[in-house]
Design a protein around this motif. Structure first.
Motif, PDB file in Angstrom:
ATOM      1  N   LYS A 104     -19.046  -8.776  19.281  1.00 51.82           N
ATOM      2  CA  LYS A 104     -18.660 -10.504  19.032  1.00 51.82           C
ATOM      3  C   LYS A 104     -17.449 -10.087  17.933  1.00 51.82           C
ATOM      4  O   LYS A 104     -16.559 -11.019  17.965  1.00 51.82           O
ATOM      5  CB  LYS A 104     -19.813 -10.858  18.316  1.00 51.82           C
ATOM      6  CG  LYS A 104     -20.871 -11.076  19.051  1.00 51.82           C
ATOM      7  CD  LYS A 104     -21.942 -11.793  17.953  1.00 51.82           C
ATOM      8  CE  LYS A 104     -23.250 -12.054  19.082  1.00 51.82           C
ATOM      9  NZ  LYS A 104     -24.305 -12.574  18.293  1.00 51.82           N
ATOM     10  N   GLU A 159     -24.388  -4.543  19.011  1.00 55.27           N
ATOM     11  CA  GLU A 159     -23.984  -5.866  19.548  1.00 55.27           C
ATOM     12  C   GLU A 159     -23.046  -6.753  18.723  1.00 55.27           C
ATOM     13  O   GLU A 159     -22.178  -7.597  19.256  1.00 55.27           O
ATOM     14  CB  GLU A 159     -25.149  -6.644  19.946  1.00 55.27           C
ATOM     15  CG  GLU A 159     -25.843  -7.242  18.735  1.00 55.27           C
ATOM     16  CD  GLU A 159     -27.261  -8.352  19.040  1.00 55.27           C
ATOM     17  OE1 GLU A 159     -27.245  -9.095  18.588  1.00 55.27           O
ATOM     18  OE2 GLU A 159     -27.956  -7.631  19.701  1.00 55.27           O
ATOM     19  N   TYR A 160     -22.996  -6.507  17.545  1.00 58.81           N
ATOM     20  CA  TYR A 160     -21.923  -7.302  16.414  1.00 58.81           C
ATOM     21  C   TYR A 160     -20.687  -6.740  16.672  1.00 58.81           C
ATOM     22  O   TYR A 160     -19.661  -7.518  16.489  1.00 58.81           O
ATOM     23  CB  TYR A 160     -22.488  -7.172  15.129  1.00 58.81           C
ATOM     24  CG  TYR A 160     -23.880  -7.433  14.905  1.00 58.81           C
ATOM     25  CD1 TYR A 160     -24.357  -8.667  15.386  1.00 58.81           C
ATOM     26  CD2 TYR A 160     -24.987  -6.524  14.591  1.00 58.81           C
ATOM     27  CE1 TYR A 160     -25.780  -9.078  15.176  1.00 58.81           C
ATOM     28  CE2 TYR A 160     -26.358  -6.876  14.362  1.00 58.81           C
ATOM     29  CZ  TYR A 160     -26.624  -8.134  14.699  1.00 58.81           C
ATOM     30  OH  TYR A 160     -28.135  -8.558  14.733  1.00 58.81           O
ATOM     31  N   LYS A 168     -13.930  -9.471  19.910  1.00 58.52           N
ATOM     32  CA  LYS A 168     -13.655 -10.441  20.649  1.00 58.52           C
ATOM     33  C   LYS A 168     -12.771 -11.573  19.848  1.00 58.52           C
ATOM     34  O   LYS A 168     -11.927 -12.440  20.408  1.00 58.52           O
ATOM     35  CB  LYS A 168     -14.992 -11.436  21.482  1.00 58.52           C
ATOM     36  CG  LYS A 168     -15.390 -10.763  22.455  1.00 58.52           C
ATOM     37  CD  LYS A 168     -16.771 -11.448  23.256  1.00 58.52           C
ATOM     38  CE  LYS A 168     -17.479 -10.659  24.120  1.00 58.52           C
ATOM     39  NZ  LYS A 168     -18.526 -11.263  24.819  1.00 58.52           N
TER      40      LYS A 168
END
Length: 370
Positions: A367, A363-364, A370
């Motif tokens: 981030k 999930e990192y 983005k």
């Protein structure tokens, strides 16, 4: 000369001194003198007679103003100094120096205006200096010029360079230190420190597809070549170790109205006692602030009817906007490889395709991209 004229003369001079209490360098026109209500209304002849008396006694100094002739008031103590002068050259030279004020008068300019020889001018200035009426000083704009000023006056900041000059030389080290102090104050009051520990984060819920496990970093990969997704989900979840986050400064939220103003920065500098005994005014600190704004190191923030300042955060995508050793970097400089989540991942050794942690389900990464 009748007694009425003498009384009006003293009253007019006293009224002008009272009017100059709030504005010492005020000039008085004929209309201004009549507005003091000392001279009888519309008696211009009497006014001109009294003004001439005050001028002869050096209590009034005539000045050519843009709207016509005006007068500057001298205190009685200053006017009395003219009585100490013996020659006309001394009187005229002192009058020019007196009119120059804190800016001072250039010796060559005095010579041209008086149209006298060098020897006569030097003799007159020597007499004035001996009587402690004038003194010589050096102008930072041109150290070779011989400048003269009244003995009891201090040269203006323009003539001496203000606090930025020491012995007629620009004190660059002092300016750099004060700029660093100003920037530090703005950062301290215009941002906040983010500290604390990063707690354990949940592992990505995205599970890998069935297949061959590549790599040999985990015990699961050693014991088996294939496993089902159900088997993987039953494994004990390895919680990432907590990591202490380094202290960083972060911008304050929009609408914040507590950014430091020039007045507050000046007060903070005085409290820190880093100015080497130099009396710094708000205008001096504002000069330092303007330089930092021009260098794009800080920016103005409108706070109602006040103006505050905050530091400009150097973008990691554009690190060339600042020097390599610049203090404008709020966080340690990094490169693209280090900022990838893998570079700071606490369970990097457990990451593999088909394992409990893997890049495809991180999930990192989302981030970071983005």
């Amino acid at each position: 000369m009748d007694n009425e004229t003498l009384i009006l003369k003293d009253q007019l001079h006293a009224a002008c001194e009272d009017a100059c209490s709030e504005e010492p360098n005020r000039l008085f026109s004929q209309e201004d003198l009549m507005a003091l209500n000392v001279i009888p209304p519309k008696d211009v002849k009497k006014l001109l007679q009294i003004v001439q008396l005050l001028t002869n006694e050096r209590l009034f100094a005539p000045v050519n103003f843009h709207s016509g002739l005006a007068w500057r008031v001298r205190p009685e103590a200053e006017a009395a100094k003219y009585k100490l002068l013996a020659t006309e050259d001394q009187i005229l030279a002192y009058e020019i120096i007196d009119a120059a004020g804190p800016e001072g008068a250039w010796q060559q300019d005095i010579k041209k205006r008086l149209n006298i020889q060098d020897n006569a001018l030097r003799k007159a200035l020597k007499e004035l200096e001996t009587k402690r009426l004038v003194r010589q000083f050096t102008n930072v704009e041109n150290a070779s010029k011989k400048m003269w000023i009244k003995f009891n006056l201090q040269p203006s900041a323009r003539a001496t360079g203000g606090p930025w000059y020491t012995d007629q030389y620009l004190d660059e080290a002092f300016i750099d230190v004060l700029q660093s102090v100003v920037l530090s104050i703005i950062k301290e009051k215009g941002s906040y420190k983010s500290t604390g520990e990063r707690g354990s984060r949940s592992i990505s819920p995205v599970l890998p597809k069935k297949g061959v496990i590549k790599g040999g970093l985990s015990e699961v990969a050693i014991k088996s070549k294939k496993r089902s997704a159900d088997a993987i989900s039953k494994d004990d979840t390895l919680a990432p170790a907590s990591k202490i986050r380094r202290t960083v400064r972060l911008p304050l939220p929009a609408g914040y109205t507590g950014y430091p103003t020039a007045e507050e920065i000046t007060a903070a500098i005085e409290a820190s006692q880093v100015a080497k005994g130099q009396p710094l005014e708000i205008s001096h600190v504002q000069e330092l602030i303007d330089i930092l704004v021009w260098e794009n190191r800080i920016e103005e923030v409108k706070m109602g009817d006040q103006v505050g300042y905050r530091a400009v955060r150097i973008s990691k995508q554009n690190p060339d906007d600042a020097r390599l050793d610049s203090e404008d970097f709020w966080e340690p400089r990094t490169n693209g490889v280090i900022t990838v989540p893998c570079g700071e991942c606490p369970v990097f050794e457990l990451c593999e395709e088909g394992g409990p942690v893997w890049a495809g389900g991180c999930e990192y990464f989302d981030k970071w991209l983005k």
